[in-house]
Scaffold this motif. Structure first.
Motif, PDB file in Angstrom:
ATOM      1  N   MET A 214     -32.880   0.291 -35.000  1.00 15.22           N
ATOM      2  CA  MET A 214     -32.086  -0.070 -33.825  1.00 15.22           C
ATOM      3  C   MET A 214     -32.047  -1.587 -33.639  1.00 15.22           C
ATOM      4  N   LEU A 215     -33.153  -2.229 -33.937  1.00 11.69           N
ATOM      5  CA  LEU A 215     -33.183  -3.688 -33.817  1.00 11.69           C
ATOM      6  C   LEU A 215     -32.223  -4.331 -34.810  1.00 11.69           C
ATOM      7  N   GLU A 216     -32.115  -3.751 -35.996  1.00  9.94           N
ATOM      8  CA  GLU A 216     -31.185  -4.298 -36.980  1.00  9.94           C
ATOM      9  C   GLU A 216     -29.743  -4.189 -36.493  1.00  9.94           C
ATOM     10  N   VAL A 217     -29.443  -3.082 -35.824  1.00 10.97           N
ATOM     11  CA  VAL A 217     -28.100  -2.914 -35.276  1.00 10.97           C
ATOM     12  C   VAL A 217     -27.846  -3.955 -34.178  1.00 10.97           C
ATOM     13  N   CYS A 218     -28.840  -4.142 -33.303  1.00  8.03           N
ATOM     14  CA  CYS A 218     -28.711  -5.156 -32.251  1.00  8.03           C
ATOM     15  C   CYS A 218     -28.531  -6.536 -32.880  1.00  8.03           C
ATOM     16  N   ASP A 219     -29.305  -6.824 -33.919  1.00  5.67           N
ATOM     17  CA  ASP A 219     -29.216  -8.110 -34.602  1.00  5.67           C
ATOM     18  C   ASP A 219     -27.811  -8.321 -35.152  1.00  5.67           C
ATOM     19  N   ALA A 220     -27.179  -7.254 -35.633  1.00  2.00           N
ATOM     20  CA  ALA A 220     -25.809  -7.359 -36.143  1.00  2.00           C
ATOM     21  C   ALA A 220     -24.846  -7.742 -35.020  1.00  2.00           C
ATOM     22  N   ILE A 221     -25.085  -7.186 -33.820  1.00  2.00           N
ATOM     23  CA  ILE A 221     -24.253  -7.566 -32.670  1.00  2.00           C
ATOM     24  C   ILE A 221     -24.462  -9.053 -32.354  1.00  2.00           C
ATOM     25  N   GLY A 222     -25.710  -9.479 -32.379  1.00  2.00           N
ATOM     26  CA  GLY A 222     -26.021 -10.892 -32.146  1.00  2.00           C
ATOM     27  C   GLY A 222     -25.327 -11.785 -33.163  1.00  2.00           C
ATOM     28  N   LEU A 223     -25.408 -11.409 -34.424  1.00  2.00           N
ATOM     29  CA  LEU A 223     -24.760 -12.185 -35.492  1.00  2.00           C
ATOM     30  C   LEU A 223     -23.262 -12.297 -35.244  1.00  2.00           C
ATOM     31  N   ALA A 224     -22.633 -11.163 -34.913  1.00  4.26           N
ATOM     32  CA  ALA A 224     -21.184 -11.142 -34.686  1.00  4.26           C
ATOM     33  C   ALA A 224     -20.802 -12.073 -33.538  1.00  4.26           C
ATOM     34  N   PHE A 225     -21.552 -11.963 -32.443  1.00  2.66           N
ATOM     35  CA  PHE A 225     -21.203 -12.772 -31.283  1.00  2.66           C
ATOM     36  C   PHE A 225     -21.485 -14.254 -31.503  1.00  2.66           C
ATOM     37  N   PHE A 226     -22.658 -14.582 -32.027  1.00  2.00           N
ATOM     38  CA  PHE A 226     -23.042 -15.989 -32.220  1.00  2.00           C
ATOM     39  C   PHE A 226     -22.076 -16.698 -33.176  1.00  2.00           C
ATOM     40  N   THR A 227     -21.665 -15.986 -34.230  1.00  2.00           N
ATOM     41  CA  THR A 227     -20.768 -16.615 -35.197  1.00  2.00           C
ATOM     42  C   THR A 227     -19.452 -17.021 -34.542  1.00  2.00           C
ATOM     43  N   ILE A 228     -18.842 -16.059 -33.832  1.00  2.97           N
ATOM     44  CA  ILE A 228     -17.550 -16.354 -33.205  1.00  2.97           C
ATOM     45  C   ILE A 228     -17.710 -17.384 -32.082  1.00  2.97           C
ATOM     46  N   ALA A 229     -18.784 -17.253 -31.289  1.00  2.00           N
ATOM     47  CA  ALA A 229     -19.005 -18.208 -30.199  1.00  2.00           C
ATOM     48  C   ALA A 229     -19.215 -19.619 -30.753  1.00  2.00           C
ATOM     49  N   GLY A 230     -19.945 -19.716 -31.864  1.00  4.60           N
ATOM     50  CA  GLY A 230     -20.163 -21.025 -32.492  1.00  4.60           C
ATOM     51  C   GLY A 230     -18.860 -21.629 -32.985  1.00  4.60           C
ATOM     52  N   MET A 231     -17.981 -20.782 -33.537  1.00  2.00           N
ATOM     53  CA  MET A 231     -16.677 -21.260 -34.000  1.00  2.00           C
ATOM     54  C   MET A 231     -15.845 -21.770 -32.835  1.00  2.00           C
ATOM     55  N   GLN A 232     -15.881 -20.993 -31.729  1.00  2.00           N
ATOM     56  CA  GLN A 232     -15.100 -21.412 -30.558  1.00  2.00           C
ATOM     57  C   GLN A 232     -15.573 -22.765 -30.027  1.00  2.00           C
TER      58      GLN A 232
END
Lengths: 219, 219, 219
Positions: free
Chosen positions: A101-119
């Motif tokens: 479950m933590l790996e799934v949460c980490d994937a959500i974090g990765l998805a959000f941080f990447t796009i937020a960093g780009m913005q």
């Protein structure tokens, strides 16, 4: 359209704020657990957790000269990381951590941080390629620093599809913007792509090709 | 003299541009090979290559507050590093890498990066000692970061004359400038000194004295 | 009061200058010795020593955007670190280093660097919590970087009370300022607290609780 837009803006503002803290917390937990496997003390756990959840954004802000650095401007990120790390320190003594479950949460974090960093990079006027690199840095540098501090070769350099997911999703985010889709649609497409690819990697055990020397084949 | 100077300036501009990309490529290859020995995947290889070829200049620019950082101002450095790393990833599968030749190329990269780093610091108005340190950082920090990321003790801390070559050559560059020689002569003297010393180190296996504890001698 | 204050100000200025160089020297020695245990050459020893004694302040200044970085503004810090490292390199060949005494000196360095780092952050207008974090960073980041470069898990993440001493002393420094005590009293209280706690840790072997997984208890 304007009412829908403003409603969706309000809604998406709270979603973004939620994802921000969710990402911080998940990355802090991953840092705390890695530190735990090294038997670090409570302070070491805290530092590794903070490096993991704030390291990527800090490096991005230093390189882009975007001061004040994100967690100095808004110290609640700092406290979110500290609380998540402390909770992990306490809870892991009593309960087995739900790793999958933590790996799934980490994937959500990765998805959000990447796009937020780009913005953030785009908002500062940087080119698409620099924005993509900065998004990638925001998403993965914390995990790289975590493993360096814990004296391991960074996990994401040899585990299942990780950075590749961020690159592809970030690329699609750029393409959708370029075609003319609104910022929200583009963001959702980018994030979902990263999430899907990463989850595929986790559950199907897919990884990227590794470096191979010609000598290996001969011997 | 003025015609010669302007001709040599034009010539040296292209030489400098060539050396710049040559240095980037060579350092990226060295990063890719180190990552390869750790069996990293294609993404890990890319990141380690970029850290190796851009890390020194990035650290220098951050410390000198020289924004935008070199590869943000000119993204062709970034692409040069990526292409060199990717080519290494592919080629190393089929051919044995010519290690000795790569070491010679790396020496050229070290010579050029050190002097170029010093010139940047000087152009920003820094003192000779800070410029020397910044040149050294430009030349060697990428290799140090490469080894840290790959979980090794930095090679240049215990291999044949490496940083010492950069310090001596950089020092001579300063002395020649101080005496009154033109920037080109000084640059050539500095670079050739670094190159000669480093090649001497490689081919004669010379290294600097290592730390020795008094206990070692007793036991 | 004013005569006493000005006298004590003069006195404390020299004490602060002394403590500054004392801290640099002690941290440089600790870096040189760690590098020595890894059999690094003279250059490696120098770099590790400089990273140890200047790394914390450099990181703080980069994050706070406080340019020029401390050792560029005042190069005597740089030379102090180089001299201390070189002296260690030479002396350790002939004499057994007095490790326990060095630990006590290191505790003084920690106490001073932490409070001095906090004062710099406060002078730049940062909040108490950011100042505390920056003080902690100034005091401990050099040692963390030293161990990362030397390929060890940072010692202070699992040794006797170290960062905790800095946090408690830094916190008391803030409390005393808040209550209304003068800067000197607050500084002395903060430093003595850090020193006392750290010495207690050293001589009584006290350490902080380590991370424990629930699995450990079962097996």
């Amino acid at each position: 359209m304007s009412t829908i837009a403003s409603t969706s803006l309000t809604m998406s503002s709270s979603i973004i704020a939620f994802l921000d803290f969710f990402g911080i917390a998940v990355f802090a937990i991953s840092g705390a657990l890695t530190a735990g496997h090294k038997r670090l003390d409570i302070f070491g756990v805290m530092v590794v957790a903070l490096i993991t959840c704030l390291g990527g954004g800090t490096l991005r802000d230093l390189i882009l000269d975007a001061h004040p650095v994100v967690w100095i401007e808004n110290t609640s990120y700092l406290f979110a990381g500290i609380i998540a790390a402390f909770a992990t320190f306490v809870i892991a003594r009593f309960y087995r951590m739900p790793m999958r479950m933590l790996e799934v949460c980490d994937a959500i974090g990765l998805a959000f941080f990447t796009i937020a960093g780009m913005q953030k990079a785009q908002a500062l006027g940087h080119s698409p390629e620099i924005s993509l690199l900065m998004g990638l840095m925001t998403g993965v540098a914390g995990g790289i620093l975590r493993d360096i501090v814990c004296n391991e070769i960074p996990l994401i350099f040899h585990k299942e599809i990780y950075a590749t997911a961020a690159i592809v999703g970030g690329g699609l985010f750029l393409v959708f913007q370029y075609i003319g889709f609104g910022p929200e649609i583009s963001m959702i497409v980018g994030m979902l792509t990263i999430l899907t690819l990463r989850l595929t990697g986790i559950f199907m055990g897919l990884s990227m090709p590794a470096f191979l020397f010609s000598d290996d084949e001969r011997n």
